[in-house]
Design a protein around this motif. Structure first.
Motif, short mmCIF file in Angstrom:
data_model
loop_
_atom_site.label_atom_id
_atom_site.label_comp_id
_atom_site.label_asym_id
_atom_site.label_seq_id
_atom_site.Cartn_x
_atom_site.Cartn_y
_atom_site.Cartn_z
N ILE A 361 0.84 -1.20 0.00
CA ILE A 361 0.00 0.00 0.00
C ILE A 361 0.87 1.25 0.00
N ILE A 362 1.86 1.28 0.88
CA ILE A 362 2.73 2.45 0.98
C ILE A 362 3.54 2.62 -0.30
N MET A 363 4.02 1.52 -0.87
CA MET A 363 4.75 1.60 -2.14
C MET A 363 3.91 2.23 -3.23
N SER A 364 2.62 1.90 -3.26
CA SER A 364 1.75 2.42 -4.31
C SER A 364 1.43 3.90 -4.13
N GLU A 365 1.74 4.46 -2.95
CA GLU A 365 1.38 5.84 -2.65
C GLU A 365 2.53 6.83 -2.75
N ILE A 366 3.75 6.41 -2.49
CA ILE A 366 4.82 7.38 -2.23
C ILE A 366 5.59 7.84 -3.45
N PHE A 367 5.57 7.09 -4.55
CA PHE A 367 6.40 7.45 -5.69
C PHE A 367 5.68 8.39 -6.64
N PRO A 368 6.32 9.52 -7.05
CA PRO A 368 5.71 10.42 -8.02
C PRO A 368 5.66 9.81 -9.41
N MET A 369 4.87 10.42 -10.29
CA MET A 369 4.65 9.87 -11.63
C MET A 369 5.94 9.70 -12.41
#
Length: 442
Positions: A361-369
């Motif tokens: 979940i955290i991985m899917s949230e923290i990286f910009p496009m």
């Protein structure tokens, strides 16, 4: 800096956004995208109760079975190499070979979806339910685990493999009826389609203008960093996100889950506890505990739930270390079976409510496009490579020292608490763009 200022203006505009509706399309899309996660879970738990029958039927040695058990994680690593890029772009001997090949191909498949599924869900859901919807991925995985744990006591390992493949067909058909991610459409310059999909996902009466504006500004800001390559990931501006992503994945795989989820029956037998009873109990509690995590993730937040889960895992590993440590001690060794059962039961419960889903979940949230493709691939590869090593080595570590194995796992779980406290930010009730901007302002 201009891109960052533009993003801040967009976020200020989006502040007036109300909680979006949870529409039937949103629920249907999430169900379809996570359906194959049942197969993921079935693959994880497949070896837990089939080890003795497979080794007996095919005359496998411990080393051969360990190789077989680890092939799904090795295949997952291969699939992970292409997962983010694909998402961005769009005789006995022969028996053993077919067995290993099937396990390897399953691994490639789940490696591909392990990145795509949480990222897709995070990109289509509103912020106030994003954690719960993304957690549903873990819930379906645990449903798969529960099925093979329970029916592994009655069905052959060949029949279990067929059952595990059924949800894949649901996903294949359902993919034709779910929308593309609005953020992906915006990234490809298809703004009108982005708004249309967003409206369908949020409901006809919902005002999508602030959210659509926020997404477009974020995409425009990311385009200013169009010359991103693998070396760019290691620049100082991305160091925090990359450390969190890779760190959580390594800690997840090294905390002991590779052994307990894949070889639970072996541990019960080693401790002298009835394996059939143990596996049936595990099959009954793993899904309800995942439901608890799904409910708590958007109420407690990611950080408290992750640290609570890690603390429970640490205590569970200590219990298992004690159980096997006193096994041969006269007068005390009789506690080994019940301590082993308590340790495995509590470990499974605490992993299901937090450590199993939250790193994804955290991985899917923290990286910009601008770095999501490369960073997502690298983080997923780290997860599967570490899982492959841990899965393959577990049986040999048990031969070395069962107690020592779980002492190491307990230390790693303790390190997870410290890591989360020091580095992992709270992302609850923030949009993806707000989360990513928070790293810029650190």
């Amino acid at each position: 800096m201009e891109g960052e200022n533009n993003m801040e203006k967009g976020l200020l505009l989006a502040k007036k956004e109300d909680s979006a509706n949870t529409t039937p399309l949103l629920i249907f899309s999430t169900f379809i995208i996570v359906s194959a996660s049942f197969t993921f879970g079935a693959a994880i738990g497949y070896t837990a109760d089939t080890m003795s029958s497979i080794m007996s039927d095919l005359d496998l040695s411990l080393a051969q079975f360990s190789l077989f058990g680890s092939l799904s994680t090795f295949g997952g690593m291969i699939g992970a190499i292409f997962s983010a890029k694909a998402a961005s772009a769009f005789g006995h001997k022969m028996d053993i070979i077919w067995l290993d090949m099937g396990r390897f191909l399953v691994g490639i498949g789940v490696g591909l979806i392990s990145y795509v599924v949480p990222v897709y869900i995070a990109e289509i859901t509103p912020k106030h339910v994003r954690g719960a919807f993304t957690f549903s991925n873990q819930l379906l995985q645990n449903c798969g685990v529960a099925v093979v744990y329970y029916f592994g006591n009655f069905l052959s390992w060949r029949t279990l493999a067929i059952i595990g493949s059924i949800p894949c067909w649901i996903q294949v058909i359902g993919l034709f009826f779910i929308p593309e991610s609005p953020r992906w459409l915006a990234k490809k310059g298809r703004d009108k389609e982005c708004e249309e999909v967003l409206q369908k996902l949020r409901g006809r009466k919902y005002d999508i203008v602030p959210e659509a504006c926020e997404i477009k500004i974020s995409v425009e800001a990311s385009k200013k960093n169009s010359n991103i390559n693998i070396r760019s990931l290691f620049e100082k501006r991305y160091a925090h996100q990359l450390t969190i992503g890779i760190g959580l994945m390594l800690l997840q795989q090294l905390c002991g889950t590779a052994g307990i989820s894949s070889y639970g029956s072996t541990l019960f037998k080693l401790a002298g506890f009835p394996a059939r009873i143990g596996m049936m109990v595990l099959s009954l509690i793993v899904v309800p505990k995942s439901l608890m995590g799904l409910i708590l993730v958007d109420r407690w937040g990611r950080r408290p739930l992750l640290m609570t889960s890690a603390l429970g895992l640490c205590l569970s590993c200590i219990t298992l270390a004690v159980a096997f440590g006193v096994k041969d001690v006269p007068g005390i060794g009789k506690i080994t079976p019940i301590f082993c059962f308590i340790g495995i039961l509590s470990f499974t419960m605490m992993f299901a409510i937090g450590m199993g889903a939250l790193p994804w979940i955290i991985m899917s949230e923290i990286f910009p496009m601008d770095i999501k493709v490369l960073a997502g691939s690298l983080v997923t590869i780290a997860n599967w490579f570490t899982g492959w090593i841990a899965n393959y080595a577990f049986n040999f570590m048990l031969v070395w020292s069962p107690s020592g194995t779980f002492i190491i796992s307990a230390i790693i779980c303790g390190a997870t608490i410290v890591f989360t406290w020091c580095l992992v930010p709270e992302t609850r009730r923030l949009t993806l763009e707000e989360i990513q901007l928070s790293f810029v302002n650190v």
